[in-house]
Design a protein around this motif. Sequence first.
Motif, PDB file in Angstrom:
ATOM      1  N   ALA A  76       0.847  -1.219   0.093  1.00 14.28           N
ATOM      2  CA  ALA A  76       0.114  -0.017   0.169  1.00 14.28           C
ATOM      3  C   ALA A  76       0.861   1.330   0.106  1.00 14.28           C
ATOM      4  O   ALA A  76       0.445   2.324  -0.567  1.00 14.28           O
ATOM      5  CB  ALA A  76      -0.937   0.083   1.304  1.00 14.28           C
ATOM      6  N   TYR A  77       1.853   1.284   0.650  1.00 16.04           N
ATOM      7  CA  TYR A  77       2.789   2.314   0.549  1.00 16.04           C
ATOM      8  C   TYR A  77       4.327   1.748   0.015  1.00 16.04           C
ATOM      9  O   TYR A  77       4.700   0.728   0.038  1.00 16.04           O
ATOM     10  CB  TYR A  77       3.341   2.848   2.122  1.00 16.04           C
ATOM     11  N   PRO A  78       5.167   2.695  -0.473  1.00 18.02           N
ATOM     12  CA  PRO A  78       6.251   2.423  -0.932  1.00 18.02           C
ATOM     13  C   PRO A  78       7.351   1.751  -0.028  1.00 18.02           C
ATOM     14  O   PRO A  78       7.308   2.283   1.226  1.00 18.02           O
ATOM     15  CB  PRO A  78       6.920   3.743  -1.565  1.00 18.02           C
ATOM     16  N   LEU A  79       7.937   0.607  -0.279  1.00 19.47           N
ATOM     17  CA  LEU A  79       8.798  -0.065   0.627  1.00 19.47           C
ATOM     18  C   LEU A  79      10.132   0.540   0.832  1.00 19.47           C
ATOM     19  O   LEU A  79      10.876   0.848  -0.454  1.00 19.47           O
ATOM     20  CB  LEU A  79       8.839  -1.652   0.616  1.00 19.47           C
ATOM     21  N   PRO A  80      10.654   1.213   1.853  1.00 18.10           N
ATOM     22  CA  PRO A  80      12.136   1.492   2.009  1.00 18.10           C
ATOM     23  C   PRO A  80      12.912   0.373   1.508  1.00 18.10           C
ATOM     24  O   PRO A  80      12.604  -0.827   1.467  1.00 18.10           O
ATOM     25  CB  PRO A  80      12.369   1.822   3.493  1.00 18.10           C
ATOM     26  N   ASP A  81      14.279   0.591   0.911  1.00 13.02           N
ATOM     27  CA  ASP A  81      14.943  -0.247   0.511  1.00 13.02           C
ATOM     28  C   ASP A  81      15.320  -1.360   1.426  1.00 13.02           C
ATOM     29  O   ASP A  81      15.549  -2.525   1.527  1.00 13.02           O
ATOM     30  CB  ASP A  81      16.506   0.282   0.092  1.00 13.02           C
ATOM     31  N   ASP A  82      15.507  -0.960   3.006  1.00 16.18           N
ATOM     32  CA  ASP A  82      15.889  -1.859   3.915  1.00 16.18           C
ATOM     33  C   ASP A  82      14.771  -2.774   4.026  1.00 16.18           C
ATOM     34  O   ASP A  82      14.935  -4.192   4.411  1.00 16.18           O
ATOM     35  CB  ASP A  82      16.235  -1.208   5.134  1.00 16.18           C
ATOM     36  N   SER A  83      13.581  -2.342   4.146  1.00 22.30           N
ATOM     37  CA  SER A  83      12.262  -3.031   3.974  1.00 22.30           C
ATOM     38  C   SER A  83      12.225  -4.213   2.987  1.00 22.30           C
ATOM     39  O   SER A  83      11.828  -5.402   3.246  1.00 22.30           O
ATOM     40  CB  SER A  83      11.040  -2.374   4.121  1.00 22.30           C
ATOM     41  N   SER A  84      12.368  -3.771   1.695  1.00 23.97           N
ATOM     42  CA  SER A  84      12.305  -4.707   0.810  1.00 23.97           C
ATOM     43  C   SER A  84      13.622  -5.806   0.643  1.00 23.97           C
ATOM     44  O   SER A  84      13.115  -7.101   0.395  1.00 23.97           O
ATOM     45  CB  SER A  84      12.419  -4.129  -0.530  1.00 23.97           C
ATOM     46  N   GLN A  85      14.688  -5.271   1.173  1.00 23.63           N
ATOM     47  CA  GLN A  85      15.877  -6.397   1.236  1.00 23.63           C
ATOM     48  C   GLN A  85      15.529  -7.335   2.461  1.00 23.63           C
ATOM     49  O   GLN A  85      15.697  -8.580   2.285  1.00 23.63           O
ATOM     50  CB  GLN A  85      17.102  -5.484   1.514  1.00 23.63           C
ATOM     51  N   HIS A  86      14.838  -6.750   3.552  1.00 25.13           N
ATOM     52  CA  HIS A  86      14.319  -7.495   4.500  1.00 25.13           C
ATOM     53  C   HIS A  86      13.561  -8.838   4.153  1.00 25.13           C
ATOM     54  O   HIS A  86      13.697  -9.617   4.537  1.00 25.13           O
ATOM     55  CB  HIS A  86      13.733  -6.889   5.772  1.00 25.13           C
ATOM     56  N   PHE A  87      12.571  -8.283   3.427  1.00 24.90           N
ATOM     57  CA  PHE A  87      11.539  -9.238   3.054  1.00 24.90           C
ATOM     58  C   PHE A  87      12.337 -10.164   1.919  1.00 24.90           C
ATOM     59  O   PHE A  87      11.802 -11.474   1.997  1.00 24.90           O
ATOM     60  CB  PHE A  87      10.429  -8.287   1.890  1.00 24.90           C
ATOM     61  N   GLU A  88      13.223  -9.781   1.046  1.00 23.06           N
ATOM     62  CA  GLU A  88      13.631 -10.979   0.207  1.00 23.06           C
ATOM     63  C   GLU A  88      14.499 -11.959   0.891  1.00 23.06           C
ATOM     64  O   GLU A  88      14.578 -13.093   0.814  1.00 23.06           O
ATOM     65  CB  GLU A  88      14.681  -9.947  -0.631  1.00 23.06           C
ATOM     66  N   VAL A  89      15.290 -11.509   2.106  1.00 25.37           N
ATOM     67  CA  VAL A  89      16.092 -12.278   2.924  1.00 25.37           C
ATOM     68  C   VAL A  89      15.218 -13.414   3.651  1.00 25.37           C
ATOM     69  O   VAL A  89      15.359 -14.527   3.428  1.00 25.37           O
ATOM     70  CB  VAL A  89      16.847 -11.430   3.883  1.00 25.37           C
ATOM     71  N   ARG A  90      14.005 -12.888   4.295  1.00 32.76           N
ATOM     72  CA  ARG A  90      13.320 -13.594   5.030  1.00 32.76           C
ATOM     73  C   ARG A  90      12.193 -14.778   4.120  1.00 32.76           C
ATOM     74  O   ARG A  90      12.137 -15.995   4.241  1.00 32.76           O
ATOM     75  CB  ARG A  90      12.274 -12.867   5.791  1.00 32.76           C
ATOM     76  N   PHE A  91      12.138 -14.161   2.574  1.00 26.88           N
ATOM     77  CA  PHE A  91      11.196 -15.112   1.994  1.00 26.88           C
ATOM     78  C   PHE A  91      12.274 -16.231   1.407  1.00 26.88           C
ATOM     79  O   PHE A  91      11.676 -17.253   1.251  1.00 26.88           O
ATOM     80  CB  PHE A  91      10.843 -14.095   0.644  1.00 26.88           C
ATOM     81  N   ARG A  92      13.614 -15.924   1.167  1.00 27.92           N
ATOM     82  CA  ARG A  92      14.558 -16.789   0.684  1.00 27.92           C
ATOM     83  C   ARG A  92      14.896 -17.839   1.675  1.00 27.92           C
ATOM     84  O   ARG A  92      15.216 -19.049   1.518  1.00 27.92           O
ATOM     85  CB  ARG A  92      15.639 -16.440   0.022  1.00 27.92           C
ATOM     86  N   GLU A  93      14.702 -17.598   3.047  1.00 27.26           N
ATOM     87  CA  GLU A  93      14.867 -18.471   4.181  1.00 27.26           C
ATOM     88  C   GLU A  93      13.845 -19.603   4.071  1.00 27.26           C
ATOM     89  O   GLU A  93      13.931 -20.849   4.322  1.00 27.26           O
ATOM     90  CB  GLU A  93      14.851 -17.831   5.287  1.00 27.26           C
ATOM     91  N   VAL A  94      12.448 -19.188   3.567  1.00 26.59           N
ATOM     92  CA  VAL A  94      11.554 -20.300   3.510  1.00 26.59           C
ATOM     93  C   VAL A  94      11.639 -20.951   1.984  1.00 26.59           C
ATOM     94  O   VAL A  94      11.169 -21.897   1.972  1.00 26.59           O
ATOM     95  CB  VAL A  94      10.115 -19.800   3.747  1.00 26.59           C
ATOM     96  N   PHE A  95      11.923 -19.894   1.000  1.00 24.36           N
ATOM     97  CA  PHE A  95      11.722 -20.657  -0.260  1.00 24.36           C
ATOM     98  C   PHE A  95      13.284 -20.091  -0.924  1.00 24.36           C
ATOM     99  O   PHE A  95      13.242 -19.207  -1.721  1.00 24.36           O
ATOM    100  CB  PHE A  95      10.726 -19.833  -1.059  1.00 24.36           C
ATOM    101  N   PRO A  96      14.200 -20.905  -0.717  1.00 22.29           N
ATOM    102  CA  PRO A  96      15.597 -20.663  -1.340  1.00 22.29           C
ATOM    103  C   PRO A  96      15.242 -20.578  -2.940  1.00 22.29           C
ATOM    104  O   PRO A  96      16.375 -19.886  -3.424  1.00 22.29           O
ATOM    105  CB  PRO A  96      16.381 -21.858  -0.933  1.00 22.29           C
ATOM    106  N   ALA A  97      14.472 -21.111  -3.522  1.00 20.76           N
ATOM    107  CA  ALA A  97      14.576 -21.099  -5.065  1.00 20.76           C
ATOM    108  C   ALA A  97      14.141 -19.848  -5.577  1.00 20.76           C
ATOM    109  O   ALA A  97      14.036 -19.523  -6.872  1.00 20.76           O
ATOM    110  CB  ALA A  97      13.622 -22.222  -5.490  1.00 20.76           C
ATOM    111  N   ALA A  98      13.769 -18.739  -4.798  1.00 22.55           N
ATOM    112  CA  ALA A  98      13.120 -17.562  -5.194  1.00 22.55           C
ATOM    113  C   ALA A  98      14.363 -16.900  -5.859  1.00 22.55           C
ATOM    114  O   ALA A  98      15.448 -16.686  -5.314  1.00 22.55           O
ATOM    115  CB  ALA A  98      12.651 -16.867  -4.266  1.00 22.55           C
TER     116      ALA A  98
END
Length: 248
Positions: A184-206
């Motif tokens: 809904a709001y633009p994600l800061p760079d640290d928030s988007s990077q945080h999301f990618e790291v956490r997502f890959r922890e569950v789905f390494p194939a991303a």
Amino acid sequence: MELDLTTFLMEVVNFMILVWIMNRLLYKPVQAVIAKRLAAMDQMRSEAERIRTEATELSQTYHGRLATWDAEKTELRRQLQTEIAAERQRLTADLDQELDGMRDKARIAEERQVEERVRLSEERAIAHAGRFAAHLLSRIATPELGKQLMDMLLEDLAALPDEQHRSIVESLGRVDSVVRVASAYPLPDDSSQHFEVRFREVFPAAKQFSFSVNEALLAGIRVNTGPWNLSANLKDELSFFQGGINGD
């Protein structure tokens, strides 16, 4: 007066001749006629007796047929009454069944009308509640709430059912797979990077991530990967509350 023997004998002879003549010419024909008439009378009497016997037999036959016909009429009347009673009972049963069917149809129609009115009332109530909830949520929607919803989604990813987890892994294994993240709001760079790291922890194939802004979400994010739609935002929660389907 002296009796003359010759005259007496002549009278006797004359009487005998008269008797013979009468017997020859009158008595036998008369007897024959009488006998013939008696025979005719006997024949007539026999014929009359035969006719009387036949008449008696015919009378008995007639009375017997009348009795049989009366019995047949009685039996036919009884059968007719039985058939009429059975037909009346069948028609009554059919009428009762038809009336029951009509009552059932009327009851079902009335129940459907009641259900439709209840459904419309519920839809109006849900719509009203949805508008109220949307107005309320729009006032509390902030970037901080969006970040909290994103963290909640990342925590829920680890608890996905095995079947859904395998399906998402298969989807991410495709060469052109992209994890699309709308917020809904633009994600800061640290928030988007945080999301990618956490997502890959569950789905390494991303492999690839795509971030975009969708203000209709009010607060939170929506993640699309292949056929799967993972959401933690006020818009989708509100749509679920209203009984709708995720849109946009």
